[in-house]
Design an enzyme around this catalytic site. Sequence first.
Site, short mmCIF file in Angstrom:
data_model
loop_
_atom_site.label_atom_id
_atom_site.label_comp_id
_atom_site.label_asym_id
_atom_site.label_seq_id
_atom_site.Cartn_x
_atom_site.Cartn_y
_atom_site.Cartn_z
N GLU A 137 0.86 -1.17 -0.12
CA GLU A 137 -0.13 -0.01 0.00
C GLU A 137 0.93 1.34 -0.20
O GLU A 137 2.02 1.31 0.99
CB GLU A 137 -0.84 -0.09 1.33
CG GLU A 137 -2.00 1.01 0.97
CD GLU A 137 -2.95 1.34 2.31
OE1 GLU A 137 -2.43 1.10 3.39
OE2 GLU A 137 -4.02 1.92 2.18
N GLY A 271 2.44 1.84 11.53
CA GLY A 271 2.25 1.04 12.76
C GLY A 271 1.83 -0.39 12.40
O GLY A 271 2.39 -1.28 12.96
N ALA A 272 1.25 -0.92 11.31
CA ALA A 272 0.75 -1.87 11.04
C ALA A 272 0.01 -1.84 9.63
O ALA A 272 -0.17 -0.62 8.83
CB ALA A 272 -0.46 -2.59 11.84
N MET A 273 -0.13 -3.01 8.84
CA MET A 273 -0.93 -2.96 7.57
C MET A 273 -1.57 -4.04 7.28
O MET A 273 -1.39 -5.47 7.74
CB MET A 273 0.39 -3.02 6.34
CG MET A 273 -0.21 -3.11 4.89
SD MET A 273 -1.21 -1.72 4.49
CE MET A 273 -2.26 -2.60 3.30
N GLU A 274 -3.05 -3.92 6.67
CA GLU A 274 -3.79 -4.69 6.86
C GLU A 274 -4.12 -5.60 5.65
O GLU A 274 -5.29 -5.96 5.19
CB GLU A 274 -5.43 -3.90 6.79
CG GLU A 274 -5.46 -3.09 5.45
CD GLU A 274 -5.17 -1.74 5.65
OE1 GLU A 274 -4.18 -1.53 6.30
OE2 GLU A 274 -5.83 -0.89 4.74
N ASN A 275 -3.08 -6.13 5.06
CA ASN A 275 -2.66 -7.23 4.00
C ASN A 275 -3.89 -8.33 4.56
O ASN A 275 -3.84 -8.84 5.70
CB ASN A 275 -1.58 -7.91 3.95
CG ASN A 275 -0.50 -6.86 4.00
OD1 ASN A 275 -0.43 -5.94 3.09
ND2 ASN A 275 0.50 -6.91 4.91
N HIS A 307 -7.85 -2.29 14.89
CA HIS A 307 -7.79 -1.52 13.75
C HIS A 307 -7.81 -2.31 12.38
O HIS A 307 -8.60 -2.23 11.62
CB HIS A 307 -6.82 -0.39 13.87
CG HIS A 307 -6.69 0.54 12.91
ND1 HIS A 307 -7.28 1.68 12.87
CD2 HIS A 307 -6.26 0.28 11.19
CE1 HIS A 307 -6.96 2.34 11.66
NE2 HIS A 307 -6.47 1.60 10.70
N GLU A 308 -6.59 -3.10 12.48
CA GLU A 308 -6.40 -4.02 11.14
C GLU A 308 -7.58 -5.07 11.11
O GLU A 308 -7.72 -5.09 9.88
CB GLU A 308 -5.13 -4.62 11.42
CG GLU A 308 -3.83 -3.46 11.55
CD GLU A 308 -3.72 -2.32 10.73
OE1 GLU A 308 -4.11 -2.65 9.37
OE2 GLU A 308 -3.36 -1.38 10.92
N GLU A 330 -9.90 4.33 6.59
CA GLU A 330 -9.24 4.84 8.03
C GLU A 330 -9.99 5.48 9.07
O GLU A 330 -9.88 5.26 10.14
CB GLU A 330 -7.98 5.66 7.47
CG GLU A 330 -6.81 4.90 6.49
CD GLU A 330 -6.43 3.59 7.05
OE1 GLU A 330 -6.78 3.28 8.25
OE2 GLU A 330 -5.96 2.71 6.21
ZN LIG Z 1 -5.77 1.58 8.79
#
Ligand SMILES: [Zn+2]
Length: 856
Positions: A137, A271-275, A307-308, A330
């Site tokens: 992303e 912080g993180a990534m929602e793959n 969140h993810e 988001e």
């Molecule tokens: Zn997000």
Amino acid sequence: MSKKVKRLFEGFRPENYRLELNPDRDTLRLEGTVVITGQKTGRPSQRLTFHQHGLRIVEARITKQDKKGKRTLLPSRISHHRSFDEVRLHTDELLYPGQYSVTMRFEGTVQEGMHGIYASDYQMEGNRRQLVSTQFESHHAREAFPCIDEPEAKATFDLILLSPVGETAIANTPVQSQTEKDGKLVTTFETTPKMSTYLLAFVFGDLQYKETKTASGIDVRVWATKAQPAASLDFALGVARRGIEFFEEYYGVPYPLAKCDHVAIPDFSAGAMENWGLITYRERCLLADPATTSQSGREVIALVICHELSHMWFGDLVTMRWWNDLWLNESFANVMEYVAVDALFPEWEVWNTCVTQEGLAAFRRDSIPGVQAIKTEVHHPDEISTLFDPSIVYAKGGRLIRMLMQYIGTADFRKGLKQYFTDHAYANTVGEDLWKALGAASGKDVSAFMNPWLERSGFPAVTVDQKGGNATLQQAHFLLDLTKADSSRLWPVPLLSDTPSMPALLADRDTSVALPSHEFIRINRGAVGHYIVRYANPEHAAHIAGQAASKQLGVAERLMLLSDSSMLARAGIESFAATLNLLEHYIHEDSEPVWDIMALIIADCRRFIDVDPGLEAPIKALLRKLIQSEFDRLGWEERADEPVQDIKLRATIIALGVYAEHAAIVTQALELFETYKQDAQAVSSELRGIIFGAAIRSRVPGAFTYLLEMDEATQNVDLKQDLIGALTLTKETKEIDTLLARLTDKDKVRQQDVDHWLVYLLRSRYARRQAWDWLRANWGWIEKTFKEDKSYDYFPRYAASAFNTNDLLKEYKTFFEPLSDQPALTRNIAMGIEELETRVAWLERDLTPVQAYFSK
Ligand SMILES: [Zn+2]
């Protein structure tokens, strides 16, 4: 860079990618083959176009799958278009719309920055090790394989990954089969559901994991490198399982995949990534070491995981059509993380944290002239990083969705969501589709309520002028520089009052209300409305301050009252001396979130020290007075049965005490520093960083070297975070130089942490000058290292957040204005200048009243 870029999806609609990737982390070379099957659409033409960035297509073949049978064509020419991120396959004959499959063999690189396919370095028993992972992303999939790299171009993926034998390889879907070939592990993963390219992901390395299953049978695993203690996976595993169970129930839609993996990556930009099915994290956002992670650390981890997980539905199952609706993803996830964590850990009272963490950031950013609206046009994904302002897209957007939940009610909100997921599963939407679903469920005109908030930047200040039984309410666009405010801008403002004759919404500029009694009214109850309030009648304001002192106002309202007051001062509507007077009403305050904003007000006040150093002593004296009763109540020792808020508050109070040179607190902190050196476990993880900081502030001999060596030796991310906070407090020129010199050394400071070190140094009065000189002298390195990264535009933003004087404003302009033509920096430089100009004006304007306040 507002070059209008054509959407490639309009010419070719991929349905499936068969993708074989061989990334080699030793040579940093990537080799791959892709077969893209899909529909050519539009007019007949003599070429097919795909995205690529930094790839070389060495061989290509187009197969037309017409009804009579296949026909294969070799393109007469392959051309790479760097400025458009494209590869074009040219043919001698016309290609008509229909089914095609395109095979490309290509070469590329394993990236050195934290995007595309990249390697993270970490230490394991003194040896340098590497883990390879992806960050696609927003538009980095094209660095890994030729594709239609647009969120609307959803397709299924069959990934075949080559990686070192003896290591673990994971991707979005479960492993279908594994073999060995030419000394490499060859993993074939199950076909993914239809999804966007930016959500594809894989990780390989020497990993450990723990696993569980949800009630509905989904496999949940948490992964980390073996450099991390196994016990640090446990907390995340519980949240990861319960999070899926919560969302399946809340949304009324099953989790769409068979498994969900969560992986901690040693070097990670966000912080993180929602793959989808393979969520990647910064280590600090996933791993909770029972021995070293604080309560606030666990809260961050739970919020990030939820969140993810909320994105697995909102974002992954249903995806925005184009990046201009990224805010929808988001903002939504930003609210759902609190909804979920509040359900999983009600004792944490995270909705209050939401106001202090998200609300205040949103208000502060959204009041700077030049701030963008949540909904902003994006022509090219390169623009996203410039518009992707977390305080606006995440924090303000989240606040607005929360305001909407309150407006239509949770039951209708959930009903509308379920319909939305059902109608648009595996497809794409625009914001309006969500408003339609929520409108149908609630019977309210959701678009009319939300669009003014989303399409306009800023927020209103509502002035309440009550005299006896009559009140007038007036809204006006609030900005730190009111001369730039837009007087024509109006919002549908939910008044959230429980006085019977008050209207639900203030839609006009002003209204007059006949009240049932002379009792003073209160609006924005619960502080859910995204606006600030000014009670114009001084008696009214004093009445509300009294209600704050006697705690008749709830926590969120108490803290918003203080925040509103400081905002009004910064815009020159009131004086900061009035904020300090109000602060004194909080002398018996015992709520942690309220203390969060009190600490922020003190930090605001400390800015005056840069213009009048004589204020340092009286500010510290005020602070010692403010913290005393809470320090007496809380002391140093955690009690087994105390609420978690008190654990966090103790840290806030002691940190303020250390800064304020509270003698008893400093003495005890320094004793605890000696204790820590003997037995680290004897010191609470919540207080550890403060104690390190006290030792540095007090120039304890050897402390700097001791802590610096600790930073170089440890792989513990909580400890590293505390060490950044403490070491950057040093007042010694030589030590500051030592810290700055390390920033460019990858073996000492991870790329993901460089901006943290730098912002802490910039914010320290003692290190600011050196850090600013360093930033300017090393700009070439910063640009080279971070240019492709989302964090690049943080550098001008952080510098602006730290400066308070006219001299630094001038230097800021001299240095950054010539860099404004870099699209990634344009907005943050312009806003940085506005922020500094309004701050310098405020400090000049309120210096005399503040001096008068402290000399009384
Ligand atoms: Zn997000």
